[in-house]
Design a protein around this motif. Structure first.
Motif, PDB file in Angstrom:
ATOM      1  N   LEU A  20       0.793  -1.225   0.000  1.00 16.03           N
ATOM      2  CA  LEU A  20       0.000   0.000   0.000  1.00 16.03           C
ATOM      3  C   LEU A  20       0.826   1.277   0.000  1.00 16.03           C
ATOM      4  O   LEU A  20       0.401   2.298  -0.544  1.00 16.03           O
ATOM      5  N   THR A  21       2.000   1.238   0.632  1.00 13.59           N
ATOM      6  CA  THR A  21       2.862   2.418   0.726  1.00 13.59           C
ATOM      7  C   THR A  21       4.315   1.984   0.557  1.00 13.59           C
ATOM      8  O   THR A  21       5.062   1.867   1.533  1.00 13.59           O
ATOM      9  N   PRO A  22       4.711   1.719  -0.683  1.00 15.59           N
ATOM     10  CA  PRO A  22       6.065   1.203  -0.924  1.00 15.59           C
ATOM     11  C   PRO A  22       7.185   2.062  -0.326  1.00 15.59           C
ATOM     12  O   PRO A  22       8.219   1.528   0.058  1.00 15.59           O
ATOM     13  N   ALA A  23       6.970   3.363  -0.207  1.00 11.64           N
ATOM     14  CA  ALA A  23       8.013   4.219   0.364  1.00 11.64           C
ATOM     15  C   ALA A  23       8.302   3.881   1.819  1.00 11.64           C
ATOM     16  O   ALA A  23       9.393   4.147   2.321  1.00 11.64           O
ATOM     17  N   LEU A  24       7.335   3.290   2.508  1.00 17.88           N
ATOM     18  CA  LEU A  24       7.532   2.908   3.912  1.00 17.88           C
ATOM     19  C   LEU A  24       8.066   1.487   4.072  1.00 17.88           C
ATOM     20  O   LEU A  24       8.375   1.061   5.180  1.00 17.88           O
ATOM     21  N   ALA A  25       8.182   0.760   2.972  1.00 18.94           N
ATOM     22  CA  ALA A  25       8.612  -0.643   3.044  1.00 18.94           C
ATOM     23  C   ALA A  25       9.972  -0.825   3.726  1.00 18.94           C
ATOM     24  O   ALA A  25      10.113  -1.725   4.565  1.00 18.94           O
ATOM     25  N   PRO A  26      10.986  -0.010   3.417  1.00 16.64           N
ATOM     26  CA  PRO A  26      12.279  -0.216   4.099  1.00 16.64           C
ATOM     27  C   PRO A  26      12.184  -0.042   5.621  1.00 16.64           C
ATOM     28  O   PRO A  26      12.760  -0.831   6.369  1.00 16.64           O
ATOM     29  N   ALA A  27      11.466   0.977   6.068  1.00 16.62           N
ATOM     30  CA  ALA A  27      11.331   1.197   7.516  1.00 16.62           C
ATOM     31  C   ALA A  27      10.529   0.060   8.154  1.00 16.62           C
ATOM     32  O   ALA A  27      10.854  -0.381   9.262  1.00 16.62           O
ATOM     33  N   ALA A  28       9.508  -0.419   7.466  1.00 14.24           N
ATOM     34  CA  ALA A  28       8.720  -1.541   7.985  1.00 14.24           C
ATOM     35  C   ALA A  28       9.577  -2.807   8.056  1.00 14.24           C
ATOM     36  O   ALA A  28       9.503  -3.562   9.026  1.00 14.24           O
ATOM     37  N   GLU A  29      10.412  -3.003   7.054  1.00 15.88           N
ATOM     38  CA  GLU A  29      11.314  -4.162   7.034  1.00 15.88           C
ATOM     39  C   GLU A  29      12.299  -4.094   8.199  1.00 15.88           C
ATOM     40  O   GLU A  29      12.544  -5.088   8.879  1.00 15.88           O
ATOM     41  N   ARG A  30      12.874  -2.922   8.433  1.00 16.96           N
ATOM     42  CA  ARG A  30      13.817  -2.774   9.544  1.00 16.96           C
ATOM     43  C   ARG A  30      13.134  -3.052  10.889  1.00 16.96           C
ATOM     44  O   ARG A  30      13.699  -3.719  11.757  1.00 16.96           O
ATOM     45  N   ALA A  31      11.911  -2.564  11.046  1.00 16.72           N
ATOM     46  CA  ALA A  31      11.177  -2.798  12.291  1.00 16.72           C
ATOM     47  C   ALA A  31      10.863  -4.284  12.467  1.00 16.72           C
ATOM     48  O   ALA A  31      11.005  -4.831  13.565  1.00 16.72           O
ATOM     49  N   ALA A  32      10.450  -4.930  11.397  1.00 11.31           N
ATOM     50  CA  ALA A  32      10.139  -6.363  11.477  1.00 11.31           C
ATOM     51  C   ALA A  32      11.386  -7.175  11.807  1.00 11.31           C
ATOM     52  O   ALA A  32      11.362  -8.059  12.672  1.00 11.31           O
ATOM     53  N   ARG A  33      12.486  -6.879  11.136  1.00 19.03           N
ATOM     54  CA  ARG A  33      13.733  -7.611  11.402  1.00 19.03           C
ATOM     55  C   ARG A  33      14.221  -7.384  12.828  1.00 19.03           C
ATOM     56  O   ARG A  33      14.696  -8.312  13.485  1.00 19.03           O
ATOM     57  N   ALA A  34      14.108  -6.164  13.305  1.00 20.08           N
ATOM     58  CA  ALA A  34      14.536  -5.866  14.675  1.00 20.08           C
ATOM     59  C   ALA A  34      13.682  -6.624  15.679  1.00 20.08           C
ATOM     60  O   ALA A  34      14.196  -7.122  16.686  1.00 20.08           O
ATOM     61  N   SER A  35      12.400  -6.739  15.407  1.00 18.23           N
ATOM     62  CA  SER A  35      11.512  -7.490  16.296  1.00 18.23           C
ATOM     63  C   SER A  35      11.850  -8.978  16.280  1.00 18.23           C
ATOM     64  O   SER A  35      11.896  -9.621  17.328  1.00 18.23           O
ATOM     65  N   CYS A  36      12.106  -9.508  15.100  1.00 14.62           N
ATOM     66  CA  CYS A  36      12.452 -10.934  14.983  1.00 14.62           C
ATOM     67  C   CYS A  36      13.795 -11.241  15.638  1.00 14.62           C
ATOM     68  O   CYS A  36      14.006 -12.343  16.147  1.00 14.62           O
ATOM     69  N   THR A  68       7.183   4.643  12.654  1.00 22.72           N
ATOM     70  CA  THR A  68       6.014   5.454  13.014  1.00 22.72           C
ATOM     71  C   THR A  68       6.221   6.914  12.613  1.00 22.72           C
ATOM     72  O   THR A  68       5.308   7.547  12.063  1.00 22.72           O
ATOM     73  N   GLU A  69       7.412   7.440  12.852  1.00 24.94           N
ATOM     74  CA  GLU A  69       7.709   8.830  12.476  1.00 24.94           C
ATOM     75  C   GLU A  69       7.664   9.018  10.968  1.00 24.94           C
ATOM     76  O   GLU A  69       7.117  10.012  10.472  1.00 24.94           O
ATOM     77  N   GLU A  70       8.211   8.059  10.218  1.00 25.39           N
ATOM     78  CA  GLU A  70       8.175   8.147   8.762  1.00 25.39           C
ATOM     79  C   GLU A  70       6.743   8.075   8.247  1.00 25.39           C
ATOM     80  O   GLU A  70       6.362   8.818   7.336  1.00 25.39           O
ATOM     81  N   ALA A 115       4.039   8.928   9.924  1.00 25.44           N
ATOM     82  CA  ALA A 115       3.360  10.168  10.314  1.00 25.44           C
ATOM     83  C   ALA A 115       3.706  11.299   9.354  1.00 25.44           C
ATOM     84  O   ALA A 115       2.823  12.067   8.949  1.00 25.44           O
ATOM     85  N   ARG A 116       4.964  11.415   8.968  1.00 24.21           N
ATOM     86  CA  ARG A 116       5.360  12.464   8.006  1.00 24.21           C
ATOM     87  C   ARG A 116       4.672  12.273   6.669  1.00 24.21           C
ATOM     88  O   ARG A 116       4.311  13.233   5.995  1.00 24.21           O
ATOM     89  N   ARG A 117       4.476  11.029   6.282  1.00 24.62           N
ATOM     90  CA  ARG A 117       3.869  10.730   4.988  1.00 24.62           C
ATOM     91  C   ARG A 117       2.373  11.040   4.990  1.00 24.62           C
ATOM     92  O   ARG A 117       1.823  11.470   3.963  1.00 24.62           O
ATOM     93  N   PHE A 118       1.700  10.804   6.101  1.00 23.75           N
ATOM     94  CA  PHE A 118       0.247  10.892   6.114  1.00 23.75           C
ATOM     95  C   PHE A 118      -0.311  12.119   6.818  1.00 23.75           C
ATOM     96  O   PHE A 118      -1.509  12.338   6.827  1.00 23.75           O
ATOM     97  N   VAL A 119       0.534  12.907   7.443  1.00 27.07           N
ATOM     98  CA  VAL A 119       0.020  14.087   8.151  1.00 27.07           C
ATOM     99  C   VAL A 119       0.334  15.341   7.369  1.00 27.07           C
ATOM    100  O   VAL A 119       1.229  15.482   6.659  1.00 27.07           O
TER     101      VAL A 119
END
Length: 86
Positions: free
Chosen positions: A36-52, A78-80, A82-86
């Motif tokens: 849905l928001t490819p620009a956020l994919a890298p940040a989402a990937e980093r968060a997922a990997r950090a959680s795993c 979350t900050e990225e 928020a910047r994208r959607f606010v």
């Protein structure tokens, strides 16, 4: 199969099921964000990997460091977002 080995089979099956559930709980939202928001994919990937990475902590000190890294990765995502959607 020995008694001890037969007792470990249900434990392994339960652990495998829990691992799949955890992976799905992390991966499904990550994939949705990537679609849905490819620009956020890298940040989402980093968060997922950090959680795993929390699962691989060999001791409490490393776990604490990994936990802080995971919190930071989620905060950054979350900050990225928020910047994208606010």
């Amino acid at each position: 199969m020995s008694l001890q080995a037969s007792q470990s089979v249900p434990f392994l099956a339960a652990a495998r099921a829990e691992s799949h559930a955890t992976r799905s709980a992390i991966e499904a939202p990550r994939v949705l964000v990537a679609i849905l928001t490819p620009a956020l994919a890298p940040a989402a990937e980093r968060a997922a990997r950090a959680s795993c990475a929390l699962c691989g902590a060999p001791d409490g000190g490393v776990l604490d460091a990994l936990r802080e890294a995971a919190i930071q990765a989620v905060d950054t995502f979350t900050e990225e977002a928020a910047r994208r959607f606010v």
